[in-house]
Design a protein around this motif. Structure first.
Motif, PDB file in Angstrom:
ATOM      1  N   THR A  58     -34.129   0.719  18.879  1.00 14.65           N
ATOM      2  CA  THR A  58     -33.844   2.084  18.420  1.00 14.65           C
ATOM      3  C   THR A  58     -32.440   2.524  18.860  1.00 14.65           C
ATOM      4  O   THR A  58     -31.879   1.950  19.796  1.00 14.65           O
ATOM      5  CB  THR A  58     -34.889   3.064  18.978  1.00 14.65           C
ATOM      6  N   PRO A  59     -31.896   3.558  18.213  1.00 18.92           N
ATOM      7  CA  PRO A  59     -30.562   4.038  18.595  1.00 18.92           C
ATOM      8  C   PRO A  59     -30.501   4.388  20.080  1.00 18.92           C
ATOM      9  O   PRO A  59     -31.449   4.986  20.613  1.00 18.92           O
ATOM     10  CB  PRO A  59     -30.379   5.290  17.738  1.00 18.92           C
ATOM     11  N   GLY A  60     -29.453   3.969  20.738  1.00 21.49           N
ATOM     12  CA  GLY A  60     -29.253   4.342  22.128  1.00 21.49           C
ATOM     13  C   GLY A  60     -29.925   3.431  23.145  1.00 21.49           C
ATOM     14  O   GLY A  60     -29.771   3.628  24.351  1.00 21.49           O
ATOM     15  N   VAL A  61     -30.661   2.433  22.675  1.00 23.64           N
ATOM     16  CA  VAL A  61     -31.379   1.564  23.608  1.00 23.64           C
ATOM     17  C   VAL A  61     -30.412   0.609  24.332  1.00 23.64           C
ATOM     18  O   VAL A  61     -30.741   0.082  25.400  1.00 23.64           O
ATOM     19  CB  VAL A  61     -32.514   0.796  22.878  1.00 23.64           C
ATOM     20  N   GLY A  62     -29.230   0.434  23.739  1.00 24.54           N
ATOM     21  CA  GLY A  62     -28.223  -0.393  24.402  1.00 24.54           C
ATOM     22  C   GLY A  62     -27.875  -1.678  23.666  1.00 24.54           C
ATOM     23  O   GLY A  62     -27.373  -2.623  24.265  1.00 24.54           O
ATOM     24  N   LYS A  63     -28.094  -1.705  22.352  1.00 25.39           N
ATOM     25  CA  LYS A  63     -27.819  -2.924  21.577  1.00 25.39           C
ATOM     26  C   LYS A  63     -26.357  -3.343  21.688  1.00 25.39           C
ATOM     27  O   LYS A  63     -26.049  -4.499  21.951  1.00 25.39           O
ATOM     28  CB  LYS A  63     -28.173  -2.712  20.089  1.00 25.39           C
ATOM     29  N   SER A  64     -25.451  -2.383  21.460  1.00 22.29           N
ATOM     30  CA  SER A  64     -24.019  -2.718  21.493  1.00 22.29           C
ATOM     31  C   SER A  64     -23.615  -3.203  22.881  1.00 22.29           C
ATOM     32  O   SER A  64     -22.905  -4.206  23.019  1.00 22.29           O
ATOM     33  CB  SER A  64     -23.176  -1.501  21.117  1.00 22.29           C
ATOM     34  N   THR A  65     -24.093  -2.502  23.891  1.00 17.92           N
ATOM     35  CA  THR A  65     -23.768  -2.868  25.274  1.00 17.92           C
ATOM     36  C   THR A  65     -24.331  -4.263  25.581  1.00 17.92           C
ATOM     37  O   THR A  65     -23.661  -5.101  26.185  1.00 17.92           O
ATOM     38  CB  THR A  65     -24.356  -1.834  26.256  1.00 17.92           C
ATOM     39  N   ASP A 100     -18.742   0.717  16.036  1.00 19.38           N
ATOM     40  CA  ASP A 100     -18.253   1.090  17.349  1.00 19.38           C
ATOM     41  C   ASP A 100     -17.735  -0.134  18.099  1.00 19.38           C
ATOM     42  O   ASP A 100     -18.281  -0.526  19.102  1.00 19.38           O
ATOM     43  CB  ASP A 100     -19.330   1.798  18.152  1.00 19.38           C
ATOM     44  N   GLU A 149     -27.657  -7.951  14.439  1.00 25.21           N
ATOM     45  CA  GLU A 149     -28.150  -6.686  14.983  1.00 25.21           C
ATOM     46  C   GLU A 149     -28.743  -5.793  13.894  1.00 25.21           C
ATOM     47  O   GLU A 149     -28.242  -5.746  12.774  1.00 25.21           O
ATOM     48  CB  GLU A 149     -26.969  -5.943  15.634  1.00 25.21           C
ATOM     49  N   VAL A 151     -30.737  -1.699  13.568  1.00 25.75           N
ATOM     50  CA  VAL A 151     -31.521  -0.565  14.052  1.00 25.75           C
ATOM     51  C   VAL A 151     -32.798  -0.629  13.223  1.00 25.75           C
ATOM     52  O   VAL A 151     -32.754  -0.915  12.045  1.00 25.75           O
ATOM     53  CB  VAL A 151     -30.807   0.769  13.737  1.00 25.75           C
ATOM     54  N   ASN A 196     -34.383  -3.004  28.578  1.00 24.33           N
ATOM     55  CA  ASN A 196     -33.004  -2.798  29.041  1.00 24.33           C
ATOM     56  C   ASN A 196     -32.927  -1.614  30.009  1.00 24.33           C
ATOM     57  O   ASN A 196     -33.892  -0.866  30.169  1.00 24.33           O
ATOM     58  CB  ASN A 196     -32.100  -2.561  27.811  1.00 24.33           C
ATOM     59  N   LYS A 197     -31.779  -1.460  30.608  1.00 24.16           N
ATOM     60  CA  LYS A 197     -31.500  -0.350  31.541  1.00 24.16           C
ATOM     61  C   LYS A 197     -32.330  -0.469  32.829  1.00 24.16           C
ATOM     62  O   LYS A 197     -32.687   0.553  33.429  1.00 24.16           O
ATOM     63  CB  LYS A 197     -31.722   1.020  30.875  1.00 24.16           C
ATOM     64  N   ASP A 199     -31.903  -0.705  35.835  1.00 23.74           N
ATOM     65  CA  ASP A 199     -30.922  -0.534  36.906  1.00 23.74           C
ATOM     66  C   ASP A 199     -31.001   0.892  37.445  1.00 23.74           C
ATOM     67  O   ASP A 199     -31.612   1.771  36.821  1.00 23.74           O
ATOM     68  CB  ASP A 199     -29.494  -0.835  36.379  1.00 23.74           C
ATOM     69  N   SER A 237     -30.357  -5.621  32.453  1.00 22.23           N
ATOM     70  CA  SER A 237     -29.456  -4.488  32.486  1.00 22.23           C
ATOM     71  C   SER A 237     -28.162  -4.934  31.811  1.00 22.23           C
ATOM     72  O   SER A 237     -27.441  -5.773  32.337  1.00 22.23           O
ATOM     73  CB  SER A 237     -29.167  -4.042  33.918  1.00 22.23           C
ATOM     74  N   ALA A 238     -27.938  -4.383  30.631  1.00 25.35           N
ATOM     75  CA  ALA A 238     -26.735  -4.764  29.888  1.00 25.35           C
ATOM     76  C   ALA A 238     -25.500  -4.258  30.616  1.00 25.35           C
ATOM     77  O   ALA A 238     -24.454  -4.902  30.619  1.00 25.35           O
ATOM     78  CB  ALA A 238     -26.790  -4.207  28.467  1.00 25.35           C
TER      79      ALA A 238
HETATM   80  N1  LIG Z   1     -28.172   2.508  32.733  1.00 23.85           N
HETATM   81  C1  LIG Z   1     -27.926   1.766  31.665  1.00 23.85           C
HETATM   82  N2  LIG Z   1     -27.408   2.314  30.570  1.00 23.85           N
HETATM   83  C2  LIG Z   1     -27.173   1.520  29.508  1.00 23.85           C
HETATM   84  C3  LIG Z   1     -27.457   0.140  29.523  1.00 23.85           C
HETATM   85  N3  LIG Z   1     -27.136  -0.367  28.319  1.00 23.85           N
HETATM   86  C4  LIG Z   1     -26.660   0.642  27.594  1.00 23.85           C
HETATM   87  N4  LIG Z   1     -26.669   1.797  28.300  1.00 23.85           N
HETATM   88  C5  LIG Z   1     -26.183   3.121  27.878  1.00 23.85           C
HETATM   89  O1  LIG Z   1     -26.961   3.584  26.802  1.00 23.85           O
HETATM   90  C6  LIG Z   1     -26.123   4.275  25.865  1.00 23.85           C
HETATM   91  C7  LIG Z   1     -26.293   3.675  24.486  1.00 23.85           C
HETATM   92  O2  LIG Z   1     -25.835   2.334  24.514  1.00 23.85           O
HETATM   93  P1  LIG Z   1     -25.401   1.561  23.189  1.00 23.85           P
HETATM   94  O3  LIG Z   1     -25.079   0.163  23.601  1.00 23.85           O
HETATM   95  O4  LIG Z   1     -24.376   2.293  22.455  1.00 23.85           O
HETATM   96  O5  LIG Z   1     -26.766   1.613  22.394  1.00 23.85           O
HETATM   97  P2  LIG Z   1     -27.056   1.151  20.888  1.00 23.85           P
HETATM   98  O6  LIG Z   1     -28.443   0.634  20.885  1.00 23.85           O
HETATM   99  O7  LIG Z   1     -25.997   0.235  20.411  1.00 23.85           O
HETATM  100  O8  LIG Z   1     -27.024   2.512  20.123  1.00 23.85           O
HETATM  101  P3  LIG Z   1     -26.763   2.777  18.546  1.00 23.85           P
HETATM  102  O9  LIG Z   1     -25.552   1.980  18.151  1.00 23.85           O
HETATM  103  O10 LIG Z   1     -26.563   4.243  18.475  1.00 23.85           O
HETATM  104  O11 LIG Z   1     -27.998   2.339  17.828  1.00 23.85           O
HETATM  105  C8  LIG Z   1     -24.719   4.185  26.387  1.00 23.85           C
HETATM  106  O12 LIG Z   1     -24.404   5.348  27.074  1.00 23.85           O
HETATM  107  C9  LIG Z   1     -24.770   3.004  27.333  1.00 23.85           C
HETATM  108  O13 LIG Z   1     -23.838   3.103  28.375  1.00 23.85           O
HETATM  109  C10 LIG Z   1     -28.001  -0.425  30.726  1.00 23.85           C
HETATM  110  O14 LIG Z   1     -28.263  -1.617  30.840  1.00 23.85           O
HETATM  111  N5  LIG Z   1     -28.211   0.445  31.760  1.00 23.85           N
END
Ligand SMILES: Nc1nc2c(ncn2[C@@H]2O[C@H](COP(=O)(O)OP(=O)(O)OP(=O)(O)O)[C@@H](O)[C@H]2O)c(=O)[nH]1
Ligand SMILES: [Mg+2]
Length: 325
Positions: A58-65, A100, A149, A151, A196-197, A199, A237-238
Motif C-alpha cells: 500500500t502507499p507509504g509502506v516503504g516500497k521506494s525506500t 519519485d 513494483e 501499488v 517493513n519499518k 526499527d 527495515s528499509a
Molecule cells: N521507520 C521507517 N520508515 C520507513 C521505512 N521505509 C520507509 N519508511 C518511511 O515511510 C515513508 C514512505 O516510504 P516510501 O518508500 O516512499 O513508501 P512507498 O511505499 O514507496 O509509498 P508510495 O510511493 O506512496 O506508494 C517515508 O517517509 C519513508 O522514510 C523503514 O524501514 N523504517
C-alpha cells in the motif's frame, strides 16, 4: 536504428538502447507494434532469464525506500538490477510510481541499476502487456534481477504476480485489526511477506505483526511450489537496511529449490499460457470498443429493452457482426 542493431545493442547491455526499446514497446502505433514484435522475438531466441521479483504494498509502506536499499545491496553483490513499475492509476493521478526517483537517488546513479518509471496508461490490459514486454527486454539486456513494483490497485497485484518468479508483499507494522485488511487472495499470492519499518519505536509492533502473519500464512492451503516453511513472513527495515540480506537469502533458497524441483520452468510456462489467454480475451473485448460496435450495441440494447428482440437473439446478432460467432 534498425531492429538488428537494436537487438545487438540490447544483448550487449546498452542502457540507452534498452530505454529506447522500452519506449518502442510502450507505443501504441501500429508500425511501432510491428517493430516491437520483431525485436521481442529476436531477443527471445537468446533465452536469457533474470530473477523477476514482484513487489506490492500500500502507499507509504516503504516500497521506494525498500527498492533503493535492496537494490543497492544487490548491486553491492555485483548484480545488475532493473526496476520497473506497473501502475494502472498513473493516468488518473498524472504522476507515476517510481516517478519519485529522488527517493531512489543512490540507486538511480548506480551504473549497475536501471530504473524505469511506469508508462501513463489507464487500461490495465495495456499496462500489463507493455510491462511484460519491458521485463523481457531487461532480461535480454542481461539484468540479474528485475524488480517490478506495484501499488495494489484493482487487479494490478495479479498482473505483477503473473509476470514474476517471486512475489513479495511489503506490509507495515500494525495491530491485529489491520491484519484482516489484507485480502486473502493477495496473501495467497505472496512468496514472502516482509514487515517493513521494523526499527525504532515500531520494532515491537513489527515483531508482533510478523508473528501474526506467520500464523496466518500457516493457515493457508499448502502450495506445490513451496518447500517446507514457505511462504514466510520476515521483518525488515528499509531505512536502517536490516534484514535485507536475510530476505535475499530466503529468496535465493526458494528459487534454488523451485529450479531443482521443476517449479521454476513450470511456472514460467503457466505464465506464458496465462498471458496468451489474457491477450485473446482482451483483443476480443477491444472489438466491443470501436465506435461502430458501440453504436450497434446501443441500438440492439434499445430493441431488447423495448421487447423487440430477446437478449439471446440480440446477442447472436451482435456476435455475428463482430465475427465472433
Ligand atoms: N521507520 C521507517 N520508515 C520507513 C521505512 N521505509 C520507509 N519508511 C518511511 O515511510 C515513508 C514512505 O516510504 P516510501 O518508500 O516512499 O513508501 P512507498 O511505499 O514507496 O509509498 P508510495 O510511493 O506512496 O506508494 C517515508 O517517509 C519513508 O522514510 C523503514 O524501514 N523504517
Ligand atoms: Mg514509492
Amino acid at each position: 536504428m534498425d531492429t538488428e542493431q537494436l537487438t545487438q545493442k540490447i544483448l550487449d547491455g546498452d542502457r540507452r538502447a534498452l530505454a529506447r526499446a522500452i519506449t518502442l514497446v510502450e507505443s501504441g502505433r501500429k508500425d511501432h507494434r510491428a517493430k516491437a514484435g520483431e525485436l521481442l522475438s529476436e531477443l527471445a531466441k537468446h533465452k536469457r532469464q533474470s530473477l523477476r521479483i514482484g513487489l506490492s504494498g500500500t502507499p507509504g509502506v516503504g516500497k521506494s525506500t525498500f527498492i533503493e536499499s535492496f537494490g543497492m545491496m544487490l548491486t553491492g553483490l555485483g548484480l545488475r538490477v532493473a526496476v520497473l513499475a506497473v501502475d494502472p492509476s498513473s493516468a488518473r493521478s498524472g504522476g507515476s510510481i517510481l516517478g519519485d526517483k529522488t527517493r531512489m537517488e543512490r540507486l538511480s546513479r548506480d551504473k549497475n541499476a536501471f530504473i524505469r518509471p511506469s508508462p501513463s496508461q489507464s487500461h490495465l490490459g495495456g499496462v500489463a502487456r507493455r510491462s511484460r514486454e519491458a521485463v523481457a527486454l531487461c532480461e535480454a539486456a542481461g539484468f540479474d534481477v528485475v524488480l517490478i513494483e506495484t501499488v495494489g490497485v484493482g487487479q494490478s497485484e495479479t498482473v505483477v504476480a503473473e509476470m514474476s518468479d517471486l512475489f513479495l508483499l511489503l506490509l507495515a507494522p500494525a495491530g491485529g485489526d489491520e491484519l484482516q485488511g489484507v485480502k486473502r487472495g493477495i496473501m495467497e499470492m505472496a512468496d514472502l511477506i516482509l514487515v517493513n519499518k521494523a526499527d525504532g519505536p515500531l520494532k515491537p509492533v513489527a515483531t508482533r505483526t510478523c508473528a501474526d502473519y506467520s500464523g496466518a500464512l500457516r493457515l493457508l492451503r499448502k502450495r506445490p511450489q513451496d518447500p517446507e516453511g514457505f511462504p514466510k513472513a520476515l521483518m525488515v527495515s528499509a531505512v536502517e537496511e536490516h534484514g535485507l540480506d536475510n530476505a535475499w537469502e530466503e529468496m535465493q533458497a526458494l528459487t534454488a529449490w523451485r529450479k531443482a524441483n521443476g517449479h521454476w520452468d513450470r511456472r514460467r510456462a503457466d505464465q506464458a499460457c496465462y498471458w496468451f489467454d489474457q491477450e485473446v480475451r482482451q483483443a476480443l473485448l477491444a472489438r466491443l470498443e470501436t465506435p461502430e460496435a458501440k453504436a450497434q450495441m446501443a441500438e440492439l440494447a434499445r430493441t431488447v429493452s423495448e421487447g423487440g428482440k430477446s437478449p439471446g437473439e440480440a446477442a447472436r446478432i451482435m456476435l455475428q457482426a463482430l465475427g465472433a460467432a
